[in-house]
Design a protein around this motif. Structure first.
Motif, short mmCIF file in Angstrom:
data_model
loop_
_atom_site.label_atom_id
_atom_site.label_comp_id
_atom_site.label_asym_id
_atom_site.label_seq_id
_atom_site.Cartn_x
_atom_site.Cartn_y
_atom_site.Cartn_z
N MET A 1 114.00 18.48 18.75
CA MET A 1 113.38 17.51 19.67
C MET A 1 113.53 17.97 21.12
N GLY A 2 114.74 18.45 21.44
CA GLY A 2 115.03 18.92 22.80
C GLY A 2 114.15 20.08 23.19
N SER A 3 113.96 21.02 22.25
CA SER A 3 113.14 22.19 22.56
C SER A 3 111.67 21.82 22.73
N LYS A 4 111.22 20.82 21.94
CA LYS A 4 109.83 20.36 22.07
C LYS A 4 109.58 19.74 23.44
N LEU A 5 110.55 18.94 23.89
CA LEU A 5 110.44 18.32 25.21
C LEU A 5 110.47 19.38 26.31
N SER A 6 111.32 20.39 26.11
CA SER A 6 111.42 21.48 27.08
C SER A 6 110.11 22.24 27.16
N HIS A 7 109.52 22.53 26.00
CA HIS A 7 108.24 23.24 25.96
C HIS A 7 107.13 22.41 26.58
N PHE A 8 107.15 21.08 26.32
CA PHE A 8 106.12 20.20 26.88
C PHE A 8 106.23 20.14 28.41
N SER A 9 107.47 20.08 28.90
CA SER A 9 107.65 20.02 30.36
C SER A 9 107.17 21.30 31.03
N LYS A 10 107.31 22.44 30.32
CA LYS A 10 106.82 23.70 30.87
C LYS A 10 105.29 23.80 30.79
N THR A 11 104.71 23.09 29.81
CA THR A 11 103.25 23.11 29.65
C THR A 11 102.57 22.11 30.57
N ALA A 12 103.25 20.98 30.80
CA ALA A 12 102.65 19.87 31.56
C ALA A 12 102.32 20.28 32.99
N GLY A 13 101.18 19.88 33.44
CA GLY A 13 100.74 20.18 34.81
C GLY A 13 99.23 20.20 34.92
N PRO A 14 98.54 21.09 34.18
CA PRO A 14 97.08 21.16 34.28
C PRO A 14 96.39 19.84 33.90
N LYS A 223 101.84 27.48 23.02
CA LYS A 223 100.93 27.61 21.89
C LYS A 223 99.67 26.80 22.18
N LEU A 224 98.61 27.12 21.46
CA LEU A 224 97.34 26.43 21.67
C LEU A 224 97.50 24.92 21.48
N LYS A 225 98.23 24.53 20.43
CA LYS A 225 98.38 23.09 20.16
C LYS A 225 99.18 22.39 21.26
N GLU A 226 100.07 23.12 21.94
CA GLU A 226 100.83 22.52 23.05
C GLU A 226 99.94 22.30 24.27
N THR A 227 99.10 23.29 24.55
CA THR A 227 98.16 23.16 25.67
C THR A 227 97.17 22.02 25.42
#
Length: 421
Positions: A1-14, A223-227
């Motif tokens: 869960m923690g890694s998913k949130l970390s990845h989302f925070s790095k993806t979030a912006g556009p 990953k594509l699904k994260e974007t």
């Protein structure tokens, strides 16, 4: 869960940038006007435009993630004529779009700070601030600033919406006659509303550029699904807020007999005043600050998006080697910021005192050119340019066909109506 949130925070912006760009004139001005003039009957068109334009915005993020290049690079793959057409569309629309948004933003700036002696120079100061921020900080400052604005926007809009629902719609004044939608004026406004609902379609190319810039900023390739998840959440919020603004316009204005002014500062004051009459006088400063935050987020994102996309387009048209691009065109971003501000100011001075005409002209222009961008984006994500695993689903393809037919049909209808009337 923690890694998913970390990845989302790095993806979030556009996606957040997209939402803040969209929720400006299209929501605060056009959606409020739609509810005020036509009531809830207009809601279906807002939802329809938002749904049918979705694929073409998403394709910008999809293409950027899959190829690690912007969708503008993709236009070059379709052939130089396609890239030139995108360039011409951008040049023809950018001054009117930025001028319309800048004019509205200046009105809310004047209203918030009680400035009425600067007149047209308010927008000059505002543009200078935007150019200065972006010239110095570029994406990093924009990304940080826009997230703060997004929080203010979300909290204030939802609060106003819930309070308006609690208070209920205003009572119609005696003798109130609703405006007619199915005449020349009504249809023209409907096209203007859908032209920027939820945003001009060329904004899809900016989203691809912001996706790449965010990846560069965080050194993380999602990953594509994260974007796509990040963009879809932002788009969903954008659509929900559009509905909220139509409801707010209906509950607060429809049936009041009040006519929204045509001057930018008077319009801003009228909008904020009528909101606070429904919600409570205590909320005036909160609503005024929130409205200005919404518009400032939009105008600064417009400056970045147009300048960034123009820079990339010029690089691709006039240079054959990527190495030459890095040295030859690195200062073009700032040059385009200045060109955009000067050209938009000229447009504003031409339309001074006629806010609605400027906004409607800019939004209809966006609607007329939208089918071209839609077809380009669809070709890039469904053909040889993307691997099969990155291409959209059958459902999204069907929605794309429906969107192209919808955008093309209305654009042809408008042009025929305009020339025959």
């Amino acid at each position: 869960m923690g890694s998913k949130l970390s990845h989302f925070s790095k993806t979030a912006g556009p996606g957040i940038l997209f939402a803040c760009t969209a929720i400006g004139v299209s929501h605060l001005i056009q959606s409020t006007r739609a509810g005020a003039d036509f009531g809830l009957m207009i809601l279906g068109f807002v939802v329809l435009a938002t749904v049918l334009k979705y694929p073409f915005f998403e394709f910008g993020s999809r293409y950027a993630n899959s190829t690690q290049t912007s969708i503008i690079d993709g236009y070059k793959k379709l052939g130089k004529p396609a890239l030139w057409m995108y360039f011409i569309i951008t040049i023809c629309s950018m001054f009117f779009v930025t001028g319309a948004v800048g004019f509205v933003t200046a009105g809310f700036f004047e209203n918030l700070f009680g400035i009425d002696f600067l007149e047209e120079f308010t927008v000059v100061i505002l543009f200078a601030i935007c150019v200065g921020i972006l010239a110095v900080g570029k994406y990093n400052v924009l990304d940080s600033l826009i997230k703060i604005i997004a929080i203010v926007l979300l909290v204030s809009t939802v609060s106003a919406f819930l309070l308006a629902l609690y208070n209920g719609p205003i009572e119609e004044v005696s003798g109130f006659a609703p405006k007619e939608l199915w005449n020349l004026t009504g249809i023209f406004f409907l096209l203007a509303l859908m032209g920027w609902m939820p945003a001009p379609l060329d904004l899809s190319s900016w989203n691809s550029l912001w996706t790449l810039e965010r990846s560069k900023q965080t050194s993380y390739r999602p990953k594509l699904k994260e974007t796509l998840l990040e963009f879809r959440l932002a788009y969903l919020i954008t659509g929900i807020l559009a509905v909220m603004f139509v409801v707010l316009g209906t509950f607060i204005f429809y049936g009041s007999g009040e006519e929204l002014p045509n001057s930018n500062s008077s319009f801003a004051h009228k909008v904020v005043t009528l909101y606070t009459q429904t919600i409570g006088e205590w909320s005036y400063v909160v609503i005024a600050a929130s409205a200005f935050s919404v518009m400032f987020g939009t105008i600064i994102a417009l400056f970045d998006g147009y300048s960034r996309s123009l820079q990339r387009t010029v690089e691709l048209i006039f240079s054959k080697k990527e190495e030459a691009i890095r040295t030859k065109f690195k200062t073009f971003y700032v040059i385009f910021l200045i060109v955009l501000s000067v050209g938009s100011l000229i447009v504003i001075f031409q339309f001074a005192g006629n806010l609605k005409e400027l906004v409607d002209f800019a939004t209809v222009l966006s609607f007329v050119v939208a089918p071209v961008i839609a077809i380009f984006n669809f070709r890039l994500v469904t053909g040889k340019y993307l691997p099969k695993e990155s291409q959209p689903s059958t459902l999204l393809r069907i929605l794309s066909f429906a969107g192209i037919v919808f955008l093309s049909g209305f654009a042809i209808f408008f042009l025929a109506m305009k020339f025959l009337s």
